[in-house]
Design a protein around this motif. Structure first.
Motif, mmCIF file in Angstrom:
data_model
loop_
_atom_site.group_PDB
_atom_site.id
_atom_site.type_symbol
_atom_site.label_atom_id
_atom_site.label_comp_id
_atom_site.label_asym_id
_atom_site.label_seq_id
_atom_site.Cartn_x
_atom_site.Cartn_y
_atom_site.Cartn_z
ATOM 1 N N ASP A 23 1.143 -1.227 -0.106
ATOM 2 C CA ASP A 23 -0.301 0.296 0.459
ATOM 3 C C ASP A 23 1.097 1.299 -0.099
ATOM 4 O O ASP A 23 0.853 2.116 1.203
ATOM 5 N N ALA A 24 1.480 2.008 -1.388
ATOM 6 C CA ALA A 24 1.863 3.075 -1.450
ATOM 7 C C ALA A 24 1.025 4.156 -0.817
ATOM 8 O O ALA A 24 1.755 5.933 -0.782
ATOM 9 N N ARG A 25 -0.488 4.335 -1.086
ATOM 10 C CA ARG A 25 -1.223 5.341 -0.891
ATOM 11 C C ARG A 25 -1.662 5.517 0.441
ATOM 12 O O ARG A 25 -1.732 6.290 2.024
ATOM 13 N N GLY A 26 -0.713 4.812 2.045
ATOM 14 C CA GLY A 26 -1.127 4.562 3.425
ATOM 15 C C GLY A 26 -2.510 5.046 3.878
ATOM 16 O O GLY A 26 -3.130 5.675 4.923
ATOM 17 N N VAL A 27 -3.113 4.013 3.258
ATOM 18 C CA VAL A 27 -4.880 3.912 3.333
ATOM 19 C C VAL A 27 -5.740 2.349 3.989
ATOM 20 O O VAL A 27 -6.150 2.193 3.897
ATOM 21 N N GLY A 28 -4.840 1.631 3.607
ATOM 22 C CA GLY A 28 -5.218 0.195 3.624
ATOM 23 C C GLY A 28 -5.389 -0.287 5.733
ATOM 24 O O GLY A 28 -4.608 1.156 6.567
ATOM 25 N N ASN A 29 -6.217 -1.084 6.233
ATOM 26 C CA ASN A 29 -6.519 -1.449 7.276
ATOM 27 C C ASN A 29 -5.187 -1.929 7.699
ATOM 28 O O ASN A 29 -4.034 -2.760 7.226
ATOM 29 N N GLU A 34 -1.012 -4.740 4.774
ATOM 30 C CA GLU A 34 -0.357 -4.069 3.639
ATOM 31 C C GLU A 34 1.149 -2.936 3.643
ATOM 32 O O GLU A 34 1.629 -2.467 2.491
ATOM 33 N N THR A 35 1.436 -3.286 4.616
ATOM 34 C CA THR A 35 3.008 -2.179 4.605
ATOM 35 C C THR A 35 4.204 -3.534 4.874
ATOM 36 O O THR A 35 3.412 -4.072 5.853
ATOM 37 N N PRO A 36 5.277 -3.061 5.325
ATOM 38 C CA PRO A 36 6.762 -2.264 4.324
ATOM 39 C C PRO A 36 5.268 -2.108 2.746
ATOM 40 O O PRO A 36 5.916 -3.268 2.028
ATOM 41 N N VAL A 37 5.788 -0.986 2.213
ATOM 42 C CA VAL A 37 6.041 -1.634 0.297
ATOM 43 C C VAL A 37 7.670 -2.023 0.618
ATOM 44 O O VAL A 37 8.270 -1.318 1.445
ATOM 45 N N GLY A 158 1.125 -3.560 -14.373
ATOM 46 C CA GLY A 158 2.137 -2.301 -14.711
ATOM 47 C C GLY A 158 2.279 -1.048 -14.360
ATOM 48 O O GLY A 158 3.546 0.080 -14.809
ATOM 49 N N LEU A 159 1.216 -0.811 -13.997
ATOM 50 C CA LEU A 159 1.054 0.265 -12.530
ATOM 51 C C LEU A 159 1.636 0.449 -11.696
ATOM 52 O O LEU A 159 0.740 0.332 -10.654
ATOM 53 N N ASP A 160 3.096 0.571 -10.837
ATOM 54 C CA ASP A 160 3.587 0.139 -10.352
ATOM 55 C C ASP A 160 2.719 1.838 -9.271
ATOM 56 O O ASP A 160 3.112 2.516 -9.543
ATOM 57 N N GLY A 161 2.684 1.276 -7.518
ATOM 58 C CA GLY A 161 2.124 1.906 -6.836
ATOM 59 C C GLY A 161 1.073 2.625 -7.374
ATOM 60 O O GLY A 161 0.297 3.255 -6.170
ATOM 61 N N ALA A 162 0.400 2.073 -8.056
ATOM 62 C CA ALA A 162 -1.113 2.791 -7.952
ATOM 63 C C ALA A 162 -1.922 2.598 -7.494
ATOM 64 O O ALA A 162 -1.803 0.918 -7.183
ATOM 65 N N SER A 163 -3.165 2.375 -7.480
ATOM 66 C CA SER A 163 -4.792 2.174 -6.667
ATOM 67 C C SER A 163 -5.359 1.536 -6.838
ATOM 68 O O SER A 163 -5.584 0.085 -5.891
ATOM 69 N N TYR A 164 -5.106 1.400 -8.005
ATOM 70 C CA TYR A 164 -6.069 0.760 -8.898
ATOM 71 C C TYR A 164 -5.583 -0.257 -10.371
ATOM 72 O O TYR A 164 -4.712 0.591 -10.977
ATOM 73 N N PRO A 165 -6.168 -1.330 -10.636
ATOM 74 C CA PRO A 165 -5.135 -1.407 -12.047
ATOM 75 C C PRO A 165 -5.506 -0.248 -13.128
ATOM 76 O O PRO A 165 -5.003 -0.740 -13.990
ATOM 77 N N TRP A 166 -6.172 0.645 -13.221
ATOM 78 C CA TRP A 166 -6.256 1.345 -14.168
ATOM 79 C C TRP A 166 -5.858 2.940 -13.924
ATOM 80 O O TRP A 166 -5.493 3.627 -15.122
ATOM 81 N N GLY A 167 -5.544 2.915 -12.075
ATOM 82 C CA GLY A 167 -5.005 4.295 -12.118
ATOM 83 C C GLY A 167 -5.259 4.821 -10.393
ATOM 84 O O GLY A 167 -5.470 3.981 -9.342
ATOM 85 N N SER A 269 -3.551 -3.279 -3.531
ATOM 86 C CA SER A 269 -2.827 -3.610 -2.805
ATOM 87 C C SER A 269 -3.448 -3.935 -1.417
ATOM 88 O O SER A 269 -3.267 -4.904 -0.376
ATOM 89 N N ALA A 270 -4.600 -4.633 -1.419
ATOM 90 C CA ALA A 270 -5.591 -5.162 -0.528
ATOM 91 C C ALA A 270 -5.345 -6.231 0.263
ATOM 92 O O ALA A 270 -5.317 -7.306 -1.249
#
Length: 292
Positions: A23-29, A34-37, A158-167, A269-270
């Motif tokens: 989780d690169a966004r820090g929004v996970g439970n 989900e961390t550390p990245v 291929g979207l490294d660090g993105a929240s979703y598969p589309w961005g 990442s969930a």
């Protein structure tokens, strides 16, 4: 590409490479681990473009006579708005999650219990399959479940660090839904803005840039690994396989029940988990090729 005469789900090849897992966004439970990245490297591998469908799972059952654990147990977990069975078939309702019902006769052929069939949903993901059931299918097909790392790498497209598969855009940006999740007031009222109350056909919405469909939303997907919330802190960089032992197996991707009011696990990442003999109306699987 079709994997084999038995396993006819289209497959895609994921290139070798490294990615940042977690989780690169820090929004996970925090309890989901989900961390550390951390950076992970994987060799190239072949994975199903979609979840295994009802039609494909029926080929396996017809060929082997296999009975799923839900069929053996005589019941499975059904989301309350999807129940078709009479009240007498409700065997239990967990107080912590009252939207789930233990329903007599619910299984992969009868996803809502008595009165439900697979008519019209051959191309939907098979559900009410346990991790053990998925393993039995893989043994027949000559394939295996993806590791958690393989699943996330492929799901990211291929979207490294993105929240979703589309961005990073919200699932309903510009009024167009990008995945099958809950809309409305959970768990009582679904506006069906994305078109579906429960599962959608596996080729709904749009694939990611690797060609994988619905890696978030629709159904949770079983992975090979045991689950441990602290595993990322000790995960090896190359081809992690998960903990050596555990009590619950990993699930990835979220499902049609995900909603921000209680669960935001439709992110790439969930993580979630359940016992390997658990079956429910929002979990299925996809497979990868066995390599020497």
């Amino acid at each position: 590409m079709v994997a084999s005469a038995r396993h006819t789900i289209e497959t895609v090849t994921i290139p070798a490479g490294s990615f940042r897992m977690g989780d690169a966004r820090g929004v996970g439970n925090p309890g989901d681990g989900e961390t550390p990245v951390h950076e992970v490297y994987l060799d190239a591998f072949e994975i199903d473009a979609t979840s295994v469908t009802n039609e494909q799972f029926a080929r396996f059952v017809d060929d082997t006579g296999y009975r799923t654990e839900a069929e053996e147990f005589g019941y499975s977990a059904v989301f309350h708005l999807a129940r078709t069975a009479p009240d007498d078939d409700v065997l239990g309702q967990p107080p912590q999650t009252p939207w789930w019902l233990g329903v007599r006769g619910a299984d992969w052929r009868h996803p809502g219990g008595a009165g439900s069939t697979l008519e019209g949903v051959a191309d939907h993901p098979v559900v009410h399959v346990t991790w053990n059931d998925a393993q039995a299918y893989c043994a027949w097909a000559g394939r295996r479940l993806p590791t958690e790392a393989e699943w996330e790498y492929a799901a990211r497209g291929g979207l490294d660090g993105a929240s979703y598969p589309w961005g990073d855009e919200a699932p309903d940006t510009d009024g167009t839904w990008r995945c099958n999740i809950w809309q409305g007031v959970f768990p009582s009222s679904n506006t069906l803005a994305d078109g579906w109350l429960t599962t959608a056909p596996v080729r709904s919405f749009a694939p990611n840039d690797y060609g994988l469909w619905q890696t978030v939303g629709n159904v949770w997907e079983w992975c090979q690994d045991w689950f441990a919330a602290d595993y990322y802190a000790r995960s090896p960089r190359e081809a992690p396989q998960g903990p050596d032992s555990g009590t619950v197996r990993l699930l990835r991707g979220g499902s049609f029940l995900c909603h921000d009011s209680y669960c935001n696990r439709y992110r790439t990442s969930a993580r979630s988990s359940n016992t390997p003999d658990s079956s429910m109306s929002n979990a299925g699987f996809r497979t990868v090729a066995v390599t020497s």
